[in-house]
Each structure stands twice: as structure tokens, then as C-alpha cells.
Design a protein around this motif. Structure first.
Motif, PDB file in Angstrom:
ATOM      1  N   THR A  22      11.539 -61.123  27.926  1.00 44.01           N
ATOM      2  CA  THR A  22      10.797 -62.367  28.069  1.00 44.01           C
ATOM      3  C   THR A  22       9.831 -62.319  29.241  1.00 44.01           C
ATOM      4  O   THR A  22       8.967 -63.165  29.360  1.00 44.01           O
ATOM      5  N   VAL A  23       9.987 -61.375  30.154  1.00 45.80           N
ATOM      6  CA  VAL A  23       9.093 -61.240  31.304  1.00 45.80           C
ATOM      7  C   VAL A  23       8.317 -59.942  31.166  1.00 45.80           C
ATOM      8  O   VAL A  23       8.912 -58.887  30.978  1.00 45.80           O
ATOM      9  N   TYR A  24       6.998 -60.038  31.232  1.00 48.65           N
ATOM     10  CA  TYR A  24       6.207 -58.819  31.141  1.00 48.65           C
ATOM     11  C   TYR A  24       4.936 -58.986  31.965  1.00 48.65           C
ATOM     12  O   TYR A  24       4.510 -60.100  32.274  1.00 48.65           O
ATOM     13  N   THR A  25       4.333 -57.875  32.311  1.00 46.90           N
ATOM     14  CA  THR A  25       3.127 -57.857  33.138  1.00 46.90           C
ATOM     15  C   THR A  25       1.974 -57.255  32.351  1.00 46.90           C
ATOM     16  O   THR A  25       2.105 -56.170  31.791  1.00 46.90           O
ATOM     17  N   ASP A  26       0.877 -57.980  32.310  1.00 42.67           N
ATOM     18  CA  ASP A  26      -0.327 -57.451  31.681  1.00 42.67           C
ATOM     19  C   ASP A  26      -0.953 -56.377  32.558  1.00 42.67           C
ATOM     20  O   ASP A  26      -0.693 -56.307  33.766  1.00 42.67           O
ATOM     21  N   VAL A  27      -1.819 -55.561  31.957  1.00 41.98           N
ATOM     22  CA  VAL A  27      -2.567 -54.595  32.749  1.00 41.98           C
ATOM     23  C   VAL A  27      -3.522 -55.353  33.659  1.00 41.98           C
ATOM     24  O   VAL A  27      -4.012 -56.431  33.290  1.00 41.98           O
ATOM     25  N   PRO A  28      -3.798 -54.847  34.876  1.00 43.57           N
ATOM     26  CA  PRO A  28      -4.740 -55.531  35.759  1.00 43.57           C
ATOM     27  C   PRO A  28      -6.120 -55.632  35.104  1.00 43.57           C
ATOM     28  O   PRO A  28      -6.539 -54.742  34.355  1.00 43.57           O
ATOM     29  N   VAL A  29      -6.817 -56.732  35.366  1.00 45.95           N
ATOM     30  CA  VAL A  29      -8.174 -56.909  34.856  1.00 45.95           C
ATOM     31  C   VAL A  29      -9.119 -57.129  36.026  1.00 45.95           C
ATOM     32  O   VAL A  29      -8.713 -57.586  37.102  1.00 45.95           O
ATOM     33  N   GLY A  30     -10.366 -56.789  35.826  1.00 41.86           N
ATOM     34  CA  GLY A  30     -11.346 -56.919  36.895  1.00 41.86           C
ATOM     35  C   GLY A  30     -11.766 -58.354  37.122  1.00 41.86           C
ATOM     36  O   GLY A  30     -11.864 -59.158  36.193  1.00 41.86           O
ATOM     37  N   CYS A  31     -12.002 -58.711  38.381  1.00 45.90           N
ATOM     38  CA  CYS A  31     -12.568 -60.013  38.724  1.00 45.90           C
ATOM     39  C   CYS A  31     -14.083 -59.963  38.500  1.00 45.90           C
ATOM     40  O   CYS A  31     -14.668 -58.895  38.356  1.00 45.90           O
ATOM     41  N   SER A  32     -14.708 -61.115  38.501  1.00 42.32           N
ATOM     42  CA  SER A  32     -16.119 -61.202  38.118  1.00 42.32           C
ATOM     43  C   SER A  32     -17.024 -60.299  38.937  1.00 42.32           C
ATOM     44  O   SER A  32     -17.961 -59.700  38.415  1.00 42.32           O
ATOM     45  N   TYR A  33     -16.751 -60.173  40.263  1.00 39.42           N
ATOM     46  CA  TYR A  33     -17.653 -59.425  41.137  1.00 39.42           C
ATOM     47  C   TYR A  33     -16.935 -58.289  41.858  1.00 39.42           C
ATOM     48  O   TYR A  33     -17.417 -57.792  42.869  1.00 39.42           O
ATOM     49  N   GLY A  34     -15.784 -57.868  41.334  1.00 37.63           N
ATOM     50  CA  GLY A  34     -15.056 -56.757  41.927  1.00 37.63           C
ATOM     51  C   GLY A  34     -13.620 -57.130  42.256  1.00 37.63           C
ATOM     52  O   GLY A  34     -13.261 -58.302  42.364  1.00 37.63           O
ATOM     53  N   GLY A  35     -12.780 -56.107  42.428  1.00 38.66           N
ATOM     54  CA  GLY A  35     -11.371 -56.350  42.685  1.00 38.66           C
ATOM     55  C   GLY A  35     -10.613 -56.600  41.392  1.00 38.66           C
ATOM     56  O   GLY A  35     -11.184 -56.571  40.291  1.00 38.66           O
ATOM     57  N   MET A  36      -9.311 -56.866  41.518  1.00 36.28           N
ATOM     58  CA  MET A  36      -8.450 -56.975  40.347  1.00 36.28           C
ATOM     59  C   MET A  36      -7.536 -58.200  40.443  1.00 36.28           C
ATOM     60  O   MET A  36      -7.224 -58.686  41.530  1.00 36.28           O
ATOM     61  N   VAL A  37      -7.093 -58.668  39.274  1.00 36.92           N
ATOM     62  CA  VAL A  37      -6.044 -59.685  39.209  1.00 36.92           C
ATOM     63  C   VAL A  37      -5.058 -59.267  38.125  1.00 36.92           C
ATOM     64  O   VAL A  37      -5.444 -58.834  37.039  1.00 36.92           O
ATOM     65  N   THR A  38      -3.774 -59.339  38.464  1.00 36.04           N
ATOM     66  CA  THR A  38      -2.710 -58.967  37.535  1.00 36.04           C
ATOM     67  C   THR A  38      -1.881 -60.200  37.216  1.00 36.04           C
ATOM     68  O   THR A  38      -1.485 -60.949  38.117  1.00 36.04           O
ATOM     69  N   THR A  39      -1.623 -60.426  35.932  1.00 35.77           N
ATOM     70  CA  THR A  39      -0.878 -61.599  35.486  1.00 35.77           C
ATOM     71  C   THR A  39       0.484 -61.196  34.936  1.00 35.77           C
ATOM     72  O   THR A  39       0.572 -60.278  34.115  1.00 35.77           O
ATOM     73  N   THR A  40       1.521 -61.865  35.405  1.00 35.44           N
ATOM     74  CA  THR A  40       2.871 -61.676  34.880  1.00 35.44           C
ATOM     75  C   THR A  40       3.298 -62.961  34.188  1.00 35.44           C
ATOM     76  O   THR A  40       3.161 -64.048  34.756  1.00 35.44           O
ATOM     77  N   ILE A  41       3.800 -62.849  32.954  1.00 37.53           N
ATOM     78  CA  ILE A  41       4.175 -64.011  32.155  1.00 37.53           C
ATOM     79  C   ILE A  41       5.682 -64.029  31.933  1.00 37.53           C
ATOM     80  O   ILE A  41       6.269 -63.029  31.525  1.00 37.53           O
TER      81      ILE A  41
END
Length: 268
Positions: A37-56
Motif C-alpha cells: 500500500t506504500v510506494y514511491t514514484d520515481v523522482p521527477v524534475g521541477c519546472s526550473y531544475g532540481g527534483m521532487v519525489t512523491t511517496t503515496i
């Protein structure tokens, strides 16, 4: 989601989280098929650089977003706006979902170690807080986003003007923005009390009137912000051309003793 003005990276973080929660009011899947029930998506790029990772965390494991489900966001060197670099961990727990003709939702946010620094290194803001996020679609063209502080939010601030302060936003402090896609403008209202180390006490802040801003400009060009201390009132009036007029009424007599016009860049 509505655009966020330059220099307001905490606001951009909240808008990003709200956008990620919107599938909840559309009955969309919480994520791909999985064994846990808990999983982590692959990191995605922010609009102007860097990353954000989402865990659901799909608490009831039914495969769709719903009340009680939790999303966590890790922002790493993330640039959601051109001028700011952000680190943060934000947990969002859905507490209300309305998928009616005009969808709406409420989520409780826990923001930990949110720190944002301007690309030039002259401005920074850091905060830890718990708040309620309310989103509502008002009609075919307008949406509303409101953030209300729960408990006390501590904000460490350093501005381009050299102002350094530690601010405690008090419970109930709120900011609400309505974005109109038809005309390309946002109107923001807000009010509440905060404790300022620089002011050595409690002050009340409120928009007077609402701050209005076009999608294609960096700062508000209409509206104002009143800051009321135990003695003395500071009024900020937004002007065209990315400028702001500062009016200081030292003795609360109703007339400003000191008036000056500066750029928003200077102030922030």
C-alpha cells in the motif's frame, strides 16, 4: 493550478501539493498496481531544475485517492519558480473529498524543514508548520486555494533589504487566493496575528484591499497590506511596475509620517 509569483516558493510548494491531490476529487487511481500500500514514484524534475519525489500511502489499498490517504513530497534542490531553490519534506493527508459538480478537497499539511533561498543568495525563508489546505473549483474559470495555520508556524526570514527576523504565525492565520483563468489574474486575501522578533511582540497583518496580480507579472500591482503593531501601523500599497509604496503611521493618528516608494525586489 494557478501560477505562483516569483519569490514565493513556499506558495509554489503548496500549489504543487494541491495539484498532486486534485486526482482525489476526480476518482483517479492512487497509482499503478502494486503489492504494497506504500510506494514511491520515481523522482521527477521541477519546472526550473532540481527534483521532487512523491511517496503515496493508499491506506485502504483500494487503488484510488480518498480520505485518510497520505502523500509525502521530498523537494531536493527544487526550483518551482525561476528565482528560488527549495528543500522540503511535506506530508499531506486527505481529510475531505467532494467530487460533486464543483469539486473540492481539504488536506492537512505537515511541512518540515522547508527552506528556500534565492538564486542570488540574498533572500531566504525557512519554516516548519502544520496547516489545512482547502481547494475548491468555484466555476468553469475560477479556483480557490486557502492555507490556514494550525498551531504555530515558525518562519525564519532574510530579505534583500537586509531584514532578518523570526516570525511565529499564530493559529488561524490564513492566506486565500482566487485565480481567474478567463482574465489571467489572481486575487489574494489574508489576515492573522504573528509574533515578530524584530517588532518585539505581536502584530496583526491583513490585506487591505486584496492583492491582485496578473499571470504575466512577478508581483501584485493592486491592493495593499496593513501591518498593525502595539503602536504604529505600516501600510504597503502595491503599485504598477513592480513597485510598492510604504506608509508608516508612527503614532496611529491616521496620517503617515513617513512615505517611500521601493521595488518589491528591494522589499523581498
Amino acid at each position: 493550478m494557478q501560477p505562483v509569483e516569483r519569490g514565493n516558493e513556499p506558495g509554489a510548494v503548496v500549489a504543487h501539493v494541491a495539484g498532486a491531490l486534485l486526482p482525489a476529487v476526480q476518482g483517479a487511481p492512487a497509482g499503478r498496481a502494486r503489492a504494497l500500500t506504500v510506494y514511491t514514484d520515481v523522482p521527477v524534475g521541477c519546472s526550473y531544475g532540481g527534483m521532487v519525489t512523491t511517496t503515496i500511502d493508499d491506506v485502504d489499498d483500494n487503488g484510488v485517492f480518498g480520505v485518510g490517504d497520505r502523500l509525502e513530497f521530498a523537494f531536493d534542490q527544487c526550483r518551482l519558480t525561476p528565482s528560488e531553490i527549495t528543500h522540503a519534506r511535506v506530508a499531506a493527508t486527505l481529510v475531505r473529498v467532494d467530487d460533486g459538480p464543483l469539486p473540492a478537497l481539504t488536506a492537512r499539511l505537515a511541512m518540515t524543514g522547508l527552506s528556500s533561498t534565492s538564486a542570488d543568495g540574498l533572500h531566504s525563508v525557512a519554516t516548519d508548520c502544520t496547516a489545512l489546505l482547502d481547494y475548491a473549483q468555484l466555476d468553469a474559470w475560477r479556483e480557490r486555494l486557502r492555507l490556514t495555520v494550525e498551531g504555530t508556524a515558525t518562519v525564519h526570514l532574510r530579505t534583500h533589504a537586509g531584514i532578518v527576523d523570526t516570525i511565529g504565525l499564530q493559529p488561524g492565520y490564513f492566506s486565500e487566493s482566487v485565480h481567474d483563468f478567463a482574465i489571467g489574474r489572481s486575487s489574494t486575501t489574508g489576515a492573522g496575528q504573528l509574533h515578530s522578533a524584530a517588532a518585539a511582540g505581536l502584530v496583526r497583518v491583513e490585506t487591505a484591499p486584496a492583492l491582485d496580480q496578473g499571470d504575466r507579472v512577478a508581483f501584485p500591482d493592486l491592493g495593499g497590506l496593513r501591518v498593525q503593531g502595539a503602536r504604529g501601523t505600516l501600510m504597503l500599497r502595491a503599485l504598477p511596475g513592480a513597485q510598492v509604496q510604504l506608509e508608516l503611521d508612527v503614532d496611529d493618528c491616521g496620517t503617515a509620517e513617513h512615505v517611500r516608494v521601493e521595488s518589491w525586489d528591494w522589499l523581498l
